[in-house]
Design an enzyme around this catalytic site. Structure first.
Site, PDB file in Angstrom:
ATOM      1  N   CYS A 116      -3.717 -10.181  -7.880  1.00  0.00           N
ATOM      2  CA  CYS A 116      -4.453 -10.843  -6.713  1.00  0.00           C
ATOM      3  C   CYS A 116      -5.849 -11.086  -6.699  1.00  0.00           C
ATOM      4  CB  CYS A 116      -4.105  -9.790  -5.723  1.00  0.00           C
ATOM      5  SG  CYS A 116      -2.168  -9.703  -5.495  1.00  0.00           S
ATOM      6  N   HIS A 257      -8.126 -11.566   0.229  1.00  0.00           N
ATOM      7  CA  HIS A 257      -6.964 -11.650  -0.420  1.00  0.00           C
ATOM      8  C   HIS A 257      -5.595 -11.412   0.696  1.00  0.00           C
ATOM      9  CE1 HIS A 257      -2.926 -11.403  -2.722  1.00  0.00           C
ATOM     10  NE2 HIS A 257      -3.294  -9.901  -2.576  1.00  0.00           N
ATOM     11  N   ASN A 287       2.104 -13.040   0.664  1.00  0.00           N
ATOM     12  CA  ASN A 287       1.094 -12.856  -0.457  1.00  0.00           C
ATOM     13  C   ASN A 287       1.673 -13.690  -1.490  1.00  0.00           C
ATOM     14  OD1 ASN A 287      -0.404 -11.698  -2.443  1.00  0.00           O
ATOM     15  ND2 ASN A 287       0.261  -9.724  -1.934  1.00  0.00           N
TER      16      ASN A 287
HETATM   17  O1  UT7 Z   1      -1.299  -7.883  -3.236  1.00  0.00           O
HETATM   18  C1  UT7 Z   1      -1.286  -6.799  -4.051  1.00  0.00           C
HETATM   19  C2  UT7 Z   1      -1.700  -5.333  -3.571  1.00  0.00           C
HETATM   20  N1  UT7 Z   1      -0.556  -5.221  -2.702  1.00  0.00           N
HETATM   21  C3  UT7 Z   1      -0.941  -4.413  -1.494  1.00  0.00           C
HETATM   22  O2  UT7 Z   1      -2.025  -4.319  -1.045  1.00  0.00           O
HETATM   23  C4  UT7 Z   1       0.096  -3.974  -0.713  1.00  0.00           C
HETATM   24  C5  UT7 Z   1      -0.324  -2.790  -0.058  1.00  0.00           C
HETATM   25  N2  UT7 Z   1       0.858  -1.902   0.656  1.00  0.00           N
HETATM   26  C6  UT7 Z   1       1.250  -2.498   1.954  1.00  0.00           C
HETATM   27  O3  UT7 Z   1       0.986  -3.593   1.975  1.00  0.00           O
HETATM   28  C7  UT7 Z   1       2.350  -1.459   2.715  1.00  0.00           C
HETATM   29  O4  UT7 Z   1       2.128  -0.093   1.926  1.00  0.00           O
HETATM   30  C8  UT7 Z   1       3.685  -2.134   2.621  1.00  0.00           C
HETATM   31  C9  UT7 Z   1       3.994  -3.068   3.586  1.00  0.00           C
HETATM   32  C10 UT7 Z   1       3.991  -2.200   0.996  1.00  0.00           C
HETATM   33  C11 UT7 Z   1       4.720  -0.971   3.302  1.00  0.00           C
HETATM   34  O5  UT7 Z   1       4.219  -0.510   4.406  1.00  0.00           O
HETATM   35  P1  UT7 Z   1       3.840   1.089   4.680  1.00  0.00           P
HETATM   36  O6  UT7 Z   1       3.625   0.947   6.199  1.00  0.00           O
HETATM   37  O7  UT7 Z   1       2.973   1.749   4.001  1.00  0.00           O
HETATM   38  O8  UT7 Z   1       5.409   1.594   4.769  1.00  0.00           O
HETATM   39  P2  UT7 Z   1       6.018   2.728   4.089  1.00  0.00           P
HETATM   40  O9  UT7 Z   1       6.088   2.296   2.348  1.00  0.00           O
HETATM   41  O10 UT7 Z   1       5.078   3.934   4.214  1.00  0.00           O
HETATM   42  O11 UT7 Z   1       7.417   2.774   4.450  1.00  0.00           O
HETATM   43  C12 UT7 Z   1       7.763   3.262   5.933  1.00  0.00           C
HETATM   44  C13 UT7 Z   1       9.057   3.205   6.230  1.00  0.00           C
HETATM   45  C14 UT7 Z   1       9.945   3.900   5.110  1.00  0.00           C
HETATM   46  O12 UT7 Z   1      11.297   4.507   5.818  1.00  0.00           O
HETATM   47  P3  UT7 Z   1      11.146   5.941   6.192  1.00  0.00           P
HETATM   48  O13 UT7 Z   1      11.032   6.681   4.796  1.00  0.00           O
HETATM   49  O14 UT7 Z   1       9.995   6.244   7.034  1.00  0.00           O
HETATM   50  O15 UT7 Z   1      12.358   6.324   6.784  1.00  0.00           O
HETATM   51  C15 UT7 Z   1      10.349   2.619   4.288  1.00  0.00           C
HETATM   52  O16 UT7 Z   1      11.873   3.036   3.402  1.00  0.00           O
HETATM   53  O17 UT7 Z   1       9.539   1.811   6.257  1.00  0.00           O
HETATM   54  C16 UT7 Z   1      10.857   1.674   5.592  1.00  0.00           C
HETATM   55  N3  UT7 Z   1      10.542   0.215   4.933  1.00  0.00           N
HETATM   56  C17 UT7 Z   1      11.154  -0.769   5.435  1.00  0.00           C
HETATM   57  N4  UT7 Z   1      11.893  -0.751   6.856  1.00  0.00           N
HETATM   58  C18 UT7 Z   1      12.376  -2.140   7.036  1.00  0.00           C
HETATM   59  C19 UT7 Z   1      10.089  -0.278   3.871  1.00  0.00           C
HETATM   60  N5  UT7 Z   1       9.976  -1.679   3.617  1.00  0.00           N
HETATM   61  C20 UT7 Z   1      10.963  -1.799   4.731  1.00  0.00           C
HETATM   62  C21 UT7 Z   1      11.296  -2.917   5.247  1.00  0.00           C
HETATM   63  N6  UT7 Z   1      12.098  -3.233   6.374  1.00  0.00           N
HETATM   64  N7  UT7 Z   1      11.421  -4.298   4.578  1.00  0.00           N
END
Ligand code: UT7
Length: 332
Positions: A116, A257, A287
């Protein structure tokens, strides 16, 4: 100490494939919801290529658009750098494919892998050749077909990304006050394990096993990357402003980004920057990895959000980890 480069961007262009995938479309593929994607990432829709369209095709479309926009002939281009983590193939370089298709007979070039931050790195590198006086017209492109490496069984990654390409032309700056005032790039390889594609390289060449284990897809530990991205994007932005004698109030536009709207807002809040000064298009494109920043610049120009003389900051964090920042005076 700032690191001025006597080079400036003189044109921007982009390409997005026409097919749009909305959050509702993704609800049919994985267990997700429009509400989760919007609130957790800020994304509403993204563009996807049709089968057969590769990074070089999008890069070529962006490059052709740029040549038209700047009224520059392909033969005048001396160098082409393509930033991508999804090149058409391991070799030849995507830059070679683009060079041939646009007819840039007098150019050399190569691909650059900075994820990125790829575009910021490629712009830094290309600008150095212009600043050194050896090149007058350099094409810097970011192009990624993220759908080619997305696991549509992994809801935590597949909803985040889209396909797209953006390109800029770099030419010599005429005065000390215009063009690239400073840059700050670094890598932290200890973060490599948090965002990567395990197979397809020399460590795990393609095999039945790598396919069965779904190793040809993006693997990400989202929260680790999220925290790192907010911290480093803030640090780089502050350092670049401070060491050049500016404050956040001097900025006309930040083009960050686009990985997650919450990352951008957290950075913006810490820096104390107004909404009107932050370029956001993640809602429409998701992204697009190396393409987010040139597409952000293209949209900013189209929306007349940047004018000659404006102080503009580009900032990114990506897989690696890679961090990049460029501070410039917009030159046209
Ligand atoms: O460009 C390259 C660099 N990349 C980045 O900068 C990405 C950085 N990370 C992020 O943007 C975020 O961490 C994500 C968008 C990937 C994830 O968001 P989050 O708020 O950190 O969610 P999480 O991983 O803590 O997950 C929270 C919950 C989980 O469920 P439980 O365990 O709380 O029941 C996940 O299973 O959200 C769930 N979850 C989803 N639910 C519905 C994860 N993905 C999804 C989804 N739809 N697509």
């Amino acid at each position: 100490m700032s690191r001025h480069i006597a080079a400036k961007i003189t044109g921007v262009a982009g390409y997005l494939p026409p097919r749009i995938a909305t959050n509702s479309d993704l609800e049919k593929v994985v267990d997700t919801s429009d509400e989760w994607i919007r609130t957790r990432t800020g994304i509403c829709e993204r563009h996807y290529v049709e089968p057969g369209m590769a990074a070089s095709h999008m890069a070529t479309a962006a490059a052709n658009e740029l040549l038209k926009y700047t009224d520059v002939k392909a033969e005048e281009i001396e160098m082409i750098i393509v930033a991508s983590v999804t090149p058409d193939m391991m070799f030849p370089a995507t830059a070679c494919l683009v060079q041939d298709r646009i007819g840039a007979k007098n150019a050399w070039g190569f691909d650059l892998s900075g994820a990125c931050s790829g575009f910021v790195y490629a712009l830094t590198v290309g600008s150095q050749f212009v600043g050194a006086g050896t090149h007058k017209k350099v094409l810097v492109i970011g192009s990624d077909v993220m759908t080619s490496i997305l696991d549509f069984q992994d809801r935590a990654t597949c909803v985040l990304f889209g396909d797209g390409a953006g390109a800029v032309l770099v030419e010599p700056a005429e005065t000390e006050a215009e063009g690239i005032l400073d840059f700050m790039n670094d890598i932290d390889g200890s973060g490599g394990c948090h965002l990567y594609m395990p197979a397809g390289g020399s460590l795990h060449p393609s095999s039945h096993e790598t396919i069965e284990k779904r190793m040809h897809y993006v693997h990400q530990e989202g929260q680790q990357v999220f925290k790192y991205a907010v911290r480093r994007m803030c640090e780089v932005s502050c350092t670049l402003l401070e060491r050049n004698g500016f404050s956040q109030y001097d900025l006309a536009l930040v083009v960050p980004h686009q990985a997650n709207l919450r990352i951008i807002r957290a950075m913006q809040e810490r820096l104390g920057i107004d909404d009107s000064k932050v370029m956001i298009n993640i809602d429409r494109y998701g992204n697009t990895t190396a393409a987010t920043i040139p597409l952000g610049l293209r949209d900013a120009v189209e929306q007349k959000r940047v004018r000659k003389g404006d102080l503009v900051l580009l900032v990114s964090v990506g897989a690696g980890y890679t961090t990049g920042g460029i501070l410039m005076r917009w030159a046209y």
